[in-house]
Enzyme design. Sequence first.
Site, PDB file in Angstrom:
ATOM      1  N   VAL A 169      -2.181 -14.962 -34.262  1.00  0.00           N
ATOM      2  CA  VAL A 169      -3.521 -14.358 -34.266  1.00  0.00           C
ATOM      3  C   VAL A 169      -3.709 -13.822 -32.844  1.00  0.00           C
ATOM      4  CG1 VAL A 169      -5.993 -14.770 -34.497  1.00  0.00           C
ATOM      5  CG2 VAL A 169      -4.391 -15.882 -36.065  1.00  0.00           C
ATOM      6  N   PRO A 170      -3.631 -12.494 -32.663  1.00  0.00           N
ATOM      7  CA  PRO A 170      -3.381 -11.893 -31.347  1.00  0.00           C
ATOM      8  C   PRO A 170      -4.568 -11.817 -30.387  1.00  0.00           C
ATOM      9  CG  PRO A 170      -3.592 -10.181 -32.976  1.00  0.00           C
ATOM     10  CD  PRO A 170      -3.678 -11.483 -33.733  1.00  0.00           C
ATOM     11  N   CYS A 171      -4.991 -12.976 -29.876  1.00  0.00           N
ATOM     12  CA  CYS A 171      -6.064 -12.969 -28.880  1.00  0.00           C
ATOM     13  C   CYS A 171      -5.598 -12.351 -27.564  1.00  0.00           C
ATOM     14  CB  CYS A 171      -6.613 -14.383 -28.663  1.00  0.00           C
ATOM     15  SG  CYS A 171      -5.364 -15.596 -28.207  1.00  0.00           S
ATOM     16  N   HIS A 172      -4.284 -12.202 -27.384  1.00  0.00           N
ATOM     17  CA  HIS A 172      -3.776 -11.560 -26.164  1.00  0.00           C
ATOM     18  C   HIS A 172      -4.162 -10.082 -26.096  1.00  0.00           C
ATOM     19  CE1 HIS A 172      -0.545 -11.072 -29.205  1.00  0.00           C
ATOM     20  NE2 HIS A 172      -0.353  -9.899 -28.642  1.00  0.00           N
ATOM     21  N   ARG A 173      -4.604  -9.507 -27.206  1.00  0.00           N
ATOM     22  CA  ARG A 173      -4.990  -8.095 -27.226  1.00  0.00           C
ATOM     23  C   ARG A 173      -6.431  -7.870 -26.788  1.00  0.00           C
ATOM     24  NH1 ARG A 173      -2.208  -7.055 -33.124  1.00  0.00           N
ATOM     25  NH2 ARG A 173      -0.058  -7.518 -32.442  1.00  0.00           N
TER      26      ARG A 173
END
Length: 201
Positions: A169-173
């Site tokens: 779940v791409p919270c790095h984006r």
Amino acid sequence: MTAPDSVLTSLAAPDPALLDRLHARLEAGAAAAGVLDLAYTTTATPVGRLLLAATDRGLVRVAFEGEDHDAVLAALAGSISPRILHAPSRLADAVRQLDEYFAGTRRRFELPLDRRLSKGFRLSVLEHLPRIAYGHTESYAQVAAAVGSPKAVRAVGTACATNPLPVVVPCHRVLRADGSFGGYLGGPQAKAYLLGLEAAA
């Protein structure tokens, strides 16, 4: 070497292949008996060894080394179930998809997710994150607006910081409005690596 000595040596240094077979039988037996509530494994990645844990609903936790994998498992035992087993076969698809992601051949994860560790506004934020396209970013303010709470910028930051399924779940984006990283559970180097990997594709 006498026969008893040979037996003692085999007990002291058991055959790894035998241990793998015995563990596979234990894993299969636990699953068949319905007593395996949480399966876990670890996998090496360019951002360090990741812990993956899953329930029968799907992947429930991804944890960086810096989070202390033993502490994460203890927390899962308290919040979900103490019936936990190292069961790599249950996580084989997740490991494969992570390998493909880090190899640059996968842009979207297709895994069942168990989202029980996130609730309310945080869950709304985390459900939005996969909609941020691979190789793109949004600001905390943009995410807040997208989930219908434009003033909740700080709460978006908290939701990202407590994301139980980072990378998948791409919270790095999600970045600050000025383009700086903000916090990241895996640390700034991990966030930089993930963004660089996606930008290079």
